[in-house]
Design a protein around this motif. Structure first.
Motif, PDB file in Angstrom:
ATOM      1  N   TYR A  78     -18.205  -9.211  45.858  1.00 59.31           N
ATOM      2  CA  TYR A  78     -17.773  -7.873  45.447  1.00 59.31           C
ATOM      3  C   TYR A  78     -18.919  -7.111  44.758  1.00 59.31           C
ATOM      4  O   TYR A  78     -19.092  -5.902  44.958  1.00 59.31           O
ATOM      5  N   GLU A  79     -19.700  -7.823  43.941  1.00 55.43           N
ATOM      6  CA  GLU A  79     -20.841  -7.177  43.287  1.00 55.43           C
ATOM      7  C   GLU A  79     -21.865  -6.700  44.319  1.00 55.43           C
ATOM      8  O   GLU A  79     -22.417  -5.592  44.208  1.00 55.43           O
ATOM      9  N   SER A  80     -22.115  -7.528  45.331  1.00 60.75           N
ATOM     10  CA  SER A  80     -23.061  -7.144  46.372  1.00 60.75           C
ATOM     11  C   SER A  80     -22.555  -5.938  47.156  1.00 60.75           C
ATOM     12  O   SER A  80     -23.332  -5.020  47.471  1.00 60.75           O
ATOM     13  N   ILE A  81     -21.249  -5.921  47.459  1.00 59.00           N
ATOM     14  CA  ILE A  81     -20.673  -4.771  48.169  1.00 59.00           C
ATOM     15  C   ILE A  81     -20.782  -3.513  47.309  1.00 59.00           C
ATOM     16  O   ILE A  81     -21.114  -2.421  47.812  1.00 59.00           O
ATOM     17  N   ALA A  82     -20.511  -3.660  46.013  1.00 52.78           N
ATOM     18  CA  ALA A  82     -20.599  -2.498  45.124  1.00 52.78           C
ATOM     19  C   ALA A  82     -22.022  -1.949  45.075  1.00 52.78           C
ATOM     20  O   ALA A  82     -22.250  -0.721  45.096  1.00 52.78           O
ATOM     21  N   ARG A  83     -23.020  -2.843  45.008  1.00 52.42           N
ATOM     22  CA  ARG A  83     -24.413  -2.386  44.981  1.00 52.42           C
ATOM     23  C   ARG A  83     -24.788  -1.694  46.296  1.00 52.42           C
ATOM     24  O   ARG A  83     -25.452  -0.654  46.302  1.00 52.42           O
ATOM     25  N   ASN A  84     -24.333  -2.270  47.393  1.00 55.33           N
ATOM     26  CA  ASN A  84     -24.669  -1.671  48.689  1.00 55.33           C
ATOM     27  C   ASN A  84     -23.910  -0.367  48.934  1.00 55.33           C
ATOM     28  O   ASN A  84     -24.435   0.549  49.590  1.00 55.33           O
TER      29      ASN A  84
ATOM     30  N   LYS B 265     -23.173   1.684  46.533  1.00 52.25           N
ATOM     31  CA  LYS B 265     -23.922   2.653  45.712  1.00 52.25           C
ATOM     32  C   LYS B 265     -25.193   3.108  46.446  1.00 52.25           C
ATOM     33  O   LYS B 265     -25.539   4.292  46.461  1.00 52.25           O
ATOM     34  N   ALA B 266     -25.851   2.147  47.107  1.00 55.85           N
ATOM     35  CA  ALA B 266     -27.047   2.494  47.879  1.00 55.85           C
ATOM     36  C   ALA B 266     -26.689   3.379  49.065  1.00 55.85           C
ATOM     37  O   ALA B 266     -27.446   4.307  49.414  1.00 55.85           O
ATOM     38  N   LEU B 267     -25.535   3.110  49.683  1.00 57.00           N
ATOM     39  CA  LEU B 267     -25.097   3.952  50.796  1.00 57.00           C
ATOM     40  C   LEU B 267     -24.821   5.381  50.329  1.00 57.00           C
ATOM     41  O   LEU B 267     -25.204   6.360  51.007  1.00 57.00           O
ATOM     42  N   ALA B 268     -24.177   5.518  49.184  1.00 56.24           N
ATOM     43  CA  ALA B 268     -23.909   6.859  48.644  1.00 56.24           C
ATOM     44  C   ALA B 268     -25.209   7.587  48.326  1.00 56.24           C
ATOM     45  O   ALA B 268     -25.357   8.796  48.587  1.00 56.24           O
ATOM     46  N   ASP B 269     -26.191   6.851  47.770  1.00 58.74           N
ATOM     47  CA  ASP B 269     -27.489   7.471  47.471  1.00 58.74           C
ATOM     48  C   ASP B 269     -28.193   7.919  48.753  1.00 58.74           C
ATOM     49  O   ASP B 269     -28.807   9.000  48.802  1.00 58.74           O
ATOM     50  N   SER B 270     -28.110   7.057  49.782  1.00 62.26           N
ATOM     51  CA  SER B 270     -28.769   7.409  51.047  1.00 62.26           C
ATOM     52  C   SER B 270     -28.150   8.647  51.662  1.00 62.26           C
ATOM     53  O   SER B 270     -28.860   9.519  52.209  1.00 62.26           O
TER      54      SER B 270
ATOM     55  N   ARG C 204     -28.668   1.886  58.085  1.00 63.27           N
ATOM     56  CA  ARG C 204     -28.928   0.513  57.629  1.00 63.27           C
ATOM     57  C   ARG C 204     -28.036   0.157  56.435  1.00 63.27           C
ATOM     58  O   ARG C 204     -27.482  -0.935  56.356  1.00 63.27           O
ATOM     59  N   ALA C 205     -27.897   1.063  55.495  1.00 63.21           N
ATOM     60  CA  ALA C 205     -27.046   0.816  54.331  1.00 63.21           C
ATOM     61  C   ALA C 205     -25.580   0.657  54.739  1.00 63.21           C
ATOM     62  O   ALA C 205     -24.853  -0.196  54.213  1.00 63.21           O
ATOM     63  N   TYR C 206     -25.137   1.469  55.690  1.00 66.03           N
ATOM     64  CA  TYR C 206     -23.753   1.374  56.165  1.00 66.03           C
ATOM     65  C   TYR C 206     -23.512   0.032  56.850  1.00 66.03           C
ATOM     66  O   TYR C 206     -22.464  -0.616  56.649  1.00 66.03           O
ATOM     67  N   THR C 207     -24.483  -0.398  57.651  1.00 62.70           N
ATOM     68  CA  THR C 207     -24.352  -1.689  58.352  1.00 62.70           C
ATOM     69  C   THR C 207     -24.276  -2.846  57.366  1.00 62.70           C
ATOM     70  O   THR C 207     -23.500  -3.798  57.542  1.00 62.70           O
ATOM     71  N   LEU C 208     -25.088  -2.802  56.323  1.00 60.40           N
ATOM     72  CA  LEU C 208     -25.060  -3.872  55.330  1.00 60.40           C
ATOM     73  C   LEU C 208     -23.708  -3.967  54.644  1.00 60.40           C
ATOM     74  O   LEU C 208     -23.184  -5.074  54.414  1.00 60.40           O
ATOM     75  N   VAL C 209     -23.104  -2.832  54.310  1.00 52.60           N
ATOM     76  CA  VAL C 209     -21.782  -2.844  53.665  1.00 52.60           C
ATOM     77  C   VAL C 209     -20.738  -3.469  54.578  1.00 52.60           C
ATOM     78  O   VAL C 209     -19.947  -4.319  54.167  1.00 52.60           O
ATOM     79  N   LYS C 210     -20.752  -3.070  55.848  1.00 50.53           N
ATOM     80  CA  LYS C 210     -19.749  -3.572  56.782  1.00 50.53           C
ATOM     81  C   LYS C 210     -19.964  -5.052  57.104  1.00 50.53           C
ATOM     82  O   LYS C 210     -19.010  -5.778  57.371  1.00 50.53           O
ATOM     83  N   ASN C 211     -21.197  -5.496  57.076  1.00 51.69           N
ATOM     84  CA  ASN C 211     -21.462  -6.918  57.332  1.00 51.69           C
ATOM     85  C   ASN C 211     -20.983  -7.817  56.195  1.00 51.69           C
ATOM     86  O   ASN C 211     -20.759  -9.022  56.399  1.00 51.69           O
ATOM     87  N   LEU C 212     -20.855  -7.267  55.008  1.00 51.36           N
ATOM     88  CA  LEU C 212     -20.410  -8.064  53.856  1.00 51.36           C
ATOM     89  C   LEU C 212     -18.893  -8.182  53.772  1.00 51.36           C
ATOM     90  O   LEU C 212     -18.381  -9.112  53.146  1.00 51.36           O
TER      91      LEU C 212
ATOM     92  N   GLU D  52     -37.308  -1.639  50.669  1.00 46.48           N
ATOM     93  CA  GLU D  52     -37.664  -2.537  49.568  1.00 46.48           C
ATOM     94  C   GLU D  52     -36.459  -2.814  48.677  1.00 46.48           C
ATOM     95  O   GLU D  52     -36.236  -3.947  48.226  1.00 46.48           O
ATOM     96  N   LEU D  53     -35.644  -1.796  48.424  1.00 57.40           N
ATOM     97  CA  LEU D  53     -34.450  -1.983  47.601  1.00 57.40           C
ATOM     98  C   LEU D  53     -33.441  -2.889  48.304  1.00 57.40           C
ATOM     99  O   LEU D  53     -32.823  -3.756  47.681  1.00 57.40           O
ATOM    100  N   THR D  54     -33.306  -2.709  49.600  1.00 56.88           N
ATOM    101  CA  THR D  54     -32.388  -3.556  50.375  1.00 56.88           C
ATOM    102  C   THR D  54     -32.839  -5.004  50.345  1.00 56.88           C
ATOM    103  O   THR D  54     -32.030  -5.923  50.157  1.00 56.88           O
ATOM    104  N   ASP D  55     -34.127  -5.211  50.529  1.00 53.18           N
ATOM    105  CA  ASP D  55     -34.651  -6.587  50.485  1.00 53.18           C
ATOM    106  C   ASP D  55     -34.451  -7.214  49.107  1.00 53.18           C
ATOM    107  O   ASP D  55     -34.126  -8.405  48.988  1.00 53.18           O
ATOM    108  N   ALA D  56     -34.625  -6.436  48.046  1.00 57.88           N
ATOM    109  CA  ALA D  56     -34.456  -6.959  46.682  1.00 57.88           C
ATOM    110  C   ALA D  56     -32.995  -7.312  46.421  1.00 57.88           C
ATOM    111  O   ALA D  56     -32.698  -8.322  45.766  1.00 57.88           O
TER     112      ALA D  56
END
Length: 446
Positions: free
Chosen positions: A170-176, A178-183, A199-207, A408-412
């Motif tokens: 859930y924490e990872s989804i929340a961070r992603n 937030k990154a999706l909203a920023d993007s 890319r940010a949208y794909t990461l959220v859906k994959n989680l 870089e943020l996604t990788d971190a």
């Protein structure tokens, strides 16, 4: 289409599982409470407890071999032709033997018989064997208890880890998110590329599928714990303990663990006891060749009459007491073959015990190696997790200032999630190995 199906699955899970959780009976449960409840209400332990009661009853039955046997017997016969007695009114020169009929048409009688064994070696050895079998049933119960406690500990730790992993997801989804909203915001301002938003949208859906998997795993683990501790179906457990590592716990050496296992493990005590049972069976088979001495006594009343005139009949008593000796002379070689069979079973018990010892050495080596490996991995993963969290914080700050890229943020973020997940896995492996060590050494209450 795939996203639509995933949303439908999440909605179905929420509509079915969440109401069930709300309607379920909640129970706060610590690990100690879970173990105590399992000892009292586990169904497998209850089944094994009946074996103890059965063994005790068998011992009581065997003790009856040395107690007196008293029986009351009654009989009645009606003779349509009275009994005959040969030898009356016959001469020595006559080839025929004369006879006469005598006695009443109705014969009745009653006897009270007592038999008390004075010496019976087989009864003594049978009672001793039954006591050993009673002890064996208790050890079998203890062995099942060790397994049940280990299963409860393992299930409890698994539940804690699953909850932590779900929270981490859930924490990872929340961070992603937030990154999706920023993007999306930066894309609207023309300061970011569309590929970053995709890319940010794909990461959220994959989680999101991992949330479903972990949620179902939690449900199954909850049901397993409910079955282990004998709780009512549908009970929702709120675990009061947390994942904690006691760094002061020392890992025993292989020699220490091996010696403790031989002393503490109920199954090894059973293997040792089997040798005693085999020896007692050999003595029992040998005792079948010995004589049996018994005290016997009988008091008898008997009468004869005609036309059922018992009021005019006499009732003469007969009473006797004596010693009876029974010596087996030949039993079809059964005793000799049973003794030979007992010796073979004794040799088999020795071989089974030696084999179990060798297997125990291998098991202990595997468990201790797993403990050492998991403890070292925890130290490493703890440092990696702290480093990944610091790296994510720095990268996030640089991204917000426009210095770091979205990639870089996604990788971190991925490195942080992976590091925390690996740390949880190391903790779970260590605690699982510690539980397995307790089970291997026969520990229940620690």
């Amino acid at each position: 289409m795939k996203n639509h199906i995933l949303k439908m699955a999440i909605w179905l899970l929420a509509s079915v599982w969440l109401p069930a959780r709300l309607s379920a009976q909640n129970q706060t449960l610590s690990l100690k409470q879970a173990i105590e409840q399992a000892k009292s209400h586990n169904r497998d332990l209850r089944i094994d407890s009946f074996n103890i009661a059965k063994s005790r009853q068998q011992t009581q039955i065997s003790k009856g071999l040395l107690l007196p046997n008293i029986s009351l017997t009654g009989q009645f016969q009606h003779y349509f032709q009275r009994q005959v007695f040969f030898g009356l009114n016959s001469s020595s020169s006559s080839e025929g033997v004369g006879y006469a009929r005598f006695g009443g048409s109705q014969i009745s009688g009653a006897q009270v018989t007592l038999s008390q064994a004075l010496y019976s070696a087989s009864a003594k050895y049978e009672i001793q064997r039954r006591r050993l079998l009673e002890k064996q049933s208790q050890l079998s119960y203890n062995n099942r208890e060790v397994d049940v406690v280990a299963q409860v500990k393992q299930n409890y730790v698994q539940l804690l880890v699953l909850q932590q992993r779900l929270n981490l997801q859930y924490e990872s989804i929340a961070r992603n998110k937030k990154a999706l909203a920023d993007s999306r915001s930066l894309l609207a301002q023309g300061r970011a590329l569309r590929v970053d938003t995709l890319r940010a949208y794909t990461l959220v859906k994959n989680l999101e599928p991992d949330v479903l998997r972990l949620t179902y795993a939690l449900q199954i683990s909850q049901q397993q714990l409910s079955t282990l501790i004998g709780s009512a179906a549908g009970t929702e457990f709120i675990l009061s303990d947390s994942l904690q590592l006691n760094t002061s716990d020392s890992i025993p050496t292989e020699t220490q663990a091996f010696r403790r296992s031989l002393m503490e493990r109920p199954d090894f005590q059973i293997l040792n006891l089997n040798k005693e049972i085999n020896d007692k069976e050999i003595q029992l088979y040998k005792s079948a060749r010995l004589p049996v001495v018994s005290f016997v006594s009988q008091y008898q009343l008997q009468t004869q009459t005609n036309k059922f005139r018992y009021d005019q009949a006499g009732w003469p008593p007969v009473f006797y007491a004596g010693i009876q000796v029974s010596i087996p002379l030949f039993t079809g070689m059964q005793n000799a073959n049973r003794i030979a069979l007992g010796k073979i079973e004794r040799q088999q018990s020795d071989a089974i015990f030696d084999n179990a010892q060798e297997q125990l050495k291998t098991t202990i080596k595997q468990v201790t190696a797993s403990l050492y490996e998991a403890s070292e991995r925890i130290k490493t993963q703890n440092n990696v997790s702290q480093t990944a969290e610091l790296s994510y914080s720095i990268t996030k700050y640089r991204y917000e200032k426009g210095v770091a890229s979205r990639l870089e943020l996604t990788d971190a973020e991925l490195a942080l999630t992976t590091a925390k997940s690996n740390y949880l896995e190391a903790v779970f492996d260590y605690l699982s190995a510690r539980i397995e060590l307790d089970r291997t050494t026969g520990i229940v209450n620690e």
